[in-house]
Scaffold this motif. Structure first.
Motif, PDB file in Angstrom:
ATOM      1  N   UNK A   1       3.263  10.532  -6.307  1.00  0.00           N
ATOM      2  CA  UNK A   1       4.364  11.155  -7.047  1.00  0.00           C
ATOM      3  C   UNK A   1       3.984  11.384  -8.506  1.00  0.00           C
ATOM      4  N   UNK A   2       3.329  10.386  -9.103  1.00  0.00           N
ATOM      5  CA  UNK A   2       2.910  10.535 -10.502  1.00  0.00           C
ATOM      6  C   UNK A   2       1.853  11.620 -10.648  1.00  0.00           C
ATOM      7  N   UNK A   3       0.908  11.664  -9.702  1.00  0.00           N
ATOM      8  CA  UNK A   3      -0.128  12.698  -9.768  1.00  0.00           C
ATOM      9  C   UNK A   3       0.481  14.086  -9.617  1.00  0.00           C
ATOM     10  N   UNK A   4       1.429  14.213  -8.684  1.00  0.00           N
ATOM     11  CA  UNK A   4       2.077  15.506  -8.491  1.00  0.00           C
ATOM     12  C   UNK A   4       2.833  15.925  -9.740  1.00  0.00           C
TER      13      UNK A   4
ATOM     14  N   UNK B   1       0.835  -1.205   0.000  1.00  0.00           N
ATOM     15  CA  UNK B   1       0.000   0.000   0.000  1.00  0.00           C
ATOM     16  C   UNK B   1       0.871   1.257   0.000  1.00  0.00           C
ATOM     17  N   UNK B   2       1.917   1.258   0.840  1.00  0.00           N
ATOM     18  CA  UNK B   2       2.795   2.423   0.900  1.00  0.00           C
ATOM     19  C   UNK B   2       3.504   2.651  -0.426  1.00  0.00           C
ATOM     20  N   UNK B   3       3.982   1.565  -1.050  1.00  0.00           N
ATOM     21  CA  UNK B   3       4.684   1.694  -2.331  1.00  0.00           C
ATOM     22  C   UNK B   3       3.751   2.186  -3.426  1.00  0.00           C
ATOM     23  N   UNK B   4       2.568   1.569  -3.526  1.00  0.00           N
ATOM     24  CA  UNK B   4       1.617   1.964  -4.570  1.00  0.00           C
ATOM     25  C   UNK B   4       1.126   3.389  -4.360  1.00  0.00           C
ATOM     26  N   UNK B   5       0.834   3.746  -3.097  1.00  0.00           N
ATOM     27  CA  UNK B   5       0.332   5.086  -2.813  1.00  0.00           C
ATOM     28  C   UNK B   5       1.399   6.140  -3.083  1.00  0.00           C
ATOM     29  N   UNK B   6       2.642   5.847  -2.692  1.00  0.00           N
ATOM     30  CA  UNK B   6       3.722   6.803  -2.946  1.00  0.00           C
ATOM     31  C   UNK B   6       3.931   7.005  -4.440  1.00  0.00           C
ATOM     32  N   UNK B   7       3.880   5.898  -5.194  1.00  0.00           N
ATOM     33  CA  UNK B   7       4.029   6.000  -6.649  1.00  0.00           C
ATOM     34  C   UNK B   7       2.891   6.795  -7.264  1.00  0.00           C
TER      35      UNK B   7
ATOM     36  N   UNK C   1      -5.289   6.487 -11.847  1.00  0.00           N
ATOM     37  CA  UNK C   1      -6.068   5.822 -10.806  1.00  0.00           C
ATOM     38  C   UNK C   1      -6.316   4.359 -11.171  1.00  0.00           C
ATOM     39  N   UNK C   2      -6.563   4.109 -12.455  1.00  0.00           N
ATOM     40  CA  UNK C   2      -6.745   2.716 -12.888  1.00  0.00           C
ATOM     41  C   UNK C   2      -5.476   1.903 -12.655  1.00  0.00           C
ATOM     42  N   UNK C   3      -4.322   2.504 -12.949  1.00  0.00           N
ATOM     43  CA  UNK C   3      -3.048   1.821 -12.705  1.00  0.00           C
ATOM     44  C   UNK C   3      -2.862   1.573 -11.212  1.00  0.00           C
ATOM     45  N   UNK C   4      -3.254   2.574 -10.388  1.00  0.00           N
ATOM     46  CA  UNK C   4      -3.142   2.433  -8.937  1.00  0.00           C
ATOM     47  C   UNK C   4      -3.998   1.270  -8.437  1.00  0.00           C
ATOM     48  N   UNK C   5      -5.242   1.202  -8.919  1.00  0.00           N
ATOM     49  CA  UNK C   5      -6.136   0.109  -8.516  1.00  0.00           C
ATOM     50  C   UNK C   5      -5.586  -1.233  -9.005  1.00  0.00           C
ATOM     51  N   UNK C   6      -5.043  -1.244 -10.239  1.00  0.00           N
ATOM     52  CA  UNK C   6      -4.460  -2.475 -10.780  1.00  0.00           C
ATOM     53  C   UNK C   6      -3.273  -2.926  -9.935  1.00  0.00           C
ATOM     54  N   UNK C   7      -2.440  -1.967  -9.515  1.00  0.00           N
ATOM     55  CA  UNK C   7      -1.299  -2.302  -8.658  1.00  0.00           C
ATOM     56  C   UNK C   7      -1.763  -2.865  -7.321  1.00  0.00           C
ATOM     57  N   UNK C   8      -2.836  -2.274  -6.777  1.00  0.00           N
ATOM     58  CA  UNK C   8      -3.364  -2.797  -5.519  1.00  0.00           C
ATOM     59  C   UNK C   8      -3.898  -4.217  -5.700  1.00  0.00           C
ATOM     60  N   UNK C   9      -4.549  -4.464  -6.842  1.00  0.00           N
ATOM     61  CA  UNK C   9      -5.059  -5.817  -7.107  1.00  0.00           C
ATOM     62  C   UNK C   9      -3.912  -6.821  -7.208  1.00  0.00           C
ATOM     63  N   UNK C  10      -2.841  -6.422  -7.903  1.00  0.00           N
ATOM     64  CA  UNK C  10      -1.670  -7.304  -8.004  1.00  0.00           C
ATOM     65  C   UNK C  10      -1.062  -7.533  -6.626  1.00  0.00           C
TER      66      UNK C  10
END
Length: 484
Positions: free
Chosen positions: A32-35, A23-29, A288-297
């Motif tokens: 950072x990408x959103x910023x 969660x920390x890795x995906x959220x940080x990524x 956001x789709x990539x973020x959700x996909x990363x969380x699913x993985x």
């Protein structure tokens, strides 16, 4: 139960560690990408769009400025005014030709001497300092630092439509002001530019005047009317947009759940502010789709790790339990396991009112086997007796290695007489079994003590009577069965 508790605590801890890490890795990524996207839009994309539109406006304005300059320096225009403005049809025809040739929406000339306003269809009116709509002329008349101005105003000669006027001062041959001339352009040109950029970049583009009123906008921008001071969201930054600065201003506001980035700049040629908006939420949807996909993985990987960990822990737990409850040499249950099984068998015997018996036996003169053939053969004999016992007793009976060369068989639903019969069969089977000992071959026999459980008897008392019965069997010559 303790092993079970430790196992599940381990799984919970592992789940928390993996979940928190992923969660920390995906959220940080994601953040950072959103910023990076927001900075790219605010610092590059929106200013570039504003610069492009401003450049196109300037390009479209250069041509009418040049035409107005030609009109103001045309000797025909100056001579006609200086000659007393005779034959107005001549200037009217001239203005009509200019309008037609250059595709202007209007062309005009105002004489300072007569104050008459000429256009392509005749004389429109006479200008007056008291008329609000004629303020522009007296402003141009008073200019002393430049020869022309760009003004957005209603065109009386064109049904009061909003028009961009290029107003140019006219001088006589001595440099004296004698009037103002120029052309007017429709706002459709800039509307086309706005629509083209909105379609290409999916951004809201509009112009507001110094009071914040929407004067020009694309098709998708709030129907092109209203005031930004009263529009939801943008009203919070309206005063910052109308800041009278030519430098671009970077702003943002919240509209519902969407974040809108804004770039505004003052257009001095028009006296308007060019505002370019972009909804960041539209840009980060794919993110956001990539973020959700990363969380699913991450969830899948965590689940896989937990399953593998659970299988591994269960495997080693079973192995540890087997080691803890089984005799390594014979594969029989050990004495500790028998104590647990005895409690269960005792309760079952009481509940069902069924007899329970035990056979305690050991190998006769086992020391002679070790002394004669060595401990390896002694171990083979111990394993062989265990194999014979497994093959002889019932499947429901429990065989344990009691210690050394001693064994104990716990017989459920078995009376003393039945247990003695089983013991005799076991004694005979061991006596007849060929253990494959080398010469000199020694006979392998067993002595057995049999006892039946008495109600309310303690465990130690029960096994003590079995041990006494075994002692009696040995005392009576070994290789025999004695029932207590």
């Amino acid at each position: 139960m303790r092993l079970l508790s430790i196992k599940y605590r381990l799984l919970i801890l592992l789940t928390l560690i993996l979940g928190a890490g992923f969660m920390a890795t995906s959220l940080a990524s994601y953040l950072a990408s959103r910023q990076a996207i927001e900075h790219g839009i605010a610092d590059q994309t929106l200013p570039l769009t504003g610069d492009n539109i401003y450049s196109e406006i300037q390009k479209d304005m250069l041509r009418p400025v040049f035409i107005s300059s030609l009109m103001a320096h045309d000797t025909f225009v100056r001579d006609w005014i200086l000659a007393g403005e005779n034959k107005p049809e001549q200037i009217v025809r001239y203005l009509a030709e200019v309008k037609k040739k250059y595709g202007a929406i209007t062309s005009f000339l105002v004489s300072d001497k007569s104050s008459k306003y000429y256009y392509a269809e005749g004389t429109l009116k006479s200008v007056s300092p008291q008329a609000t709509r004629d303020i522009w002329y007296y402003r141009v008349r008073a200019m002393d630092t430049t020869d022309y101005e760009t003004n957005v105003d209603v065109d009386m000669a064109n049904r009061d439509s909003m028009t961009i006027f290029i107003n140019h001062r006219v001088y006589d041959y001595d440099g004296q002001f004698i009037g103002a001339t120029g052309i007017g352009l429709t706002l459709a040109t800039m509307s086309h530019i706005i629509d083209r950029y909105q379609a290409r970049f999916h951004r809201n583009i509009y112009f507001v005047d110094g009071a914040g009123a929407l004067v020009l906008a694309g098709k998708t921008m709030r129907n092109g009317h209203g005031n930004i001071r009263s529009l939801p969201g943008v009203n919070a930054i309206a005063e910052q947009i109308i800041n009278h600065q030519s430098e671009p201003t970077h702003l943002s506001y919240q509209l519902g759940r969407a974040q809108i980035l804004v770039n505004s700049r003052f257009i001095p040629e028009l006296g308007w502010y060019l505002v370019v908006e972009q909804n960041v939420s539209d840009e980060v949807q794919s993110l956001q789709r990539v973020f959700i996909f990363n969380l699913a993985i991450s969830f899948g990987v965590t689940l896989l790790v937990l399953v593998l960990t659970l299988l591994t822990v269960n495997r080693y737990q079973r192995r540890i339990e087997r080691i803890a409850s089984t005799d390594a040499l014979t594969g029989l249950l050990n004495r500790q396991s028998l104590e647990l099984l005895f409690q269960r068998a005792m309760l079952l015997s009481k509940r069902n009112e069924q007899p329970m018996s035990a056979i305690l036996f050991d190998i006769d003169f086992f020391k002679r086997v070790n002394d004669t053939h060595g401990h390896l053969w002694g171990d083979k004999v111990i394993r062989g007796v265990a194999d014979v016992a497994r093959a002889t007793v019932r499947e429901s009976d429990v065989i344990t290695r009691w210690g050394g060369e001693e064994y104990l068989v716990l017989l459920n639903n078995c009376s003393l007489a039945q247990a003695a019969e089983v013991a005799e069969n076991l004694r005979t089977a061991v006596e007849r079994h060929d253990f494959g000992l080398p010469a000199p071959q020694l006979p392998v026999t067993i002595s057995l003590g049999v006892t039946e459980y008495r109600p309310e008897e303690s465990e130690s008392a029960f096994f003590s009577r079995a041990d006494s019965a075994l002692y009696q069997a040995k005392h009576h010559g070994r290789n025999g069965v004695h029932a207590a």
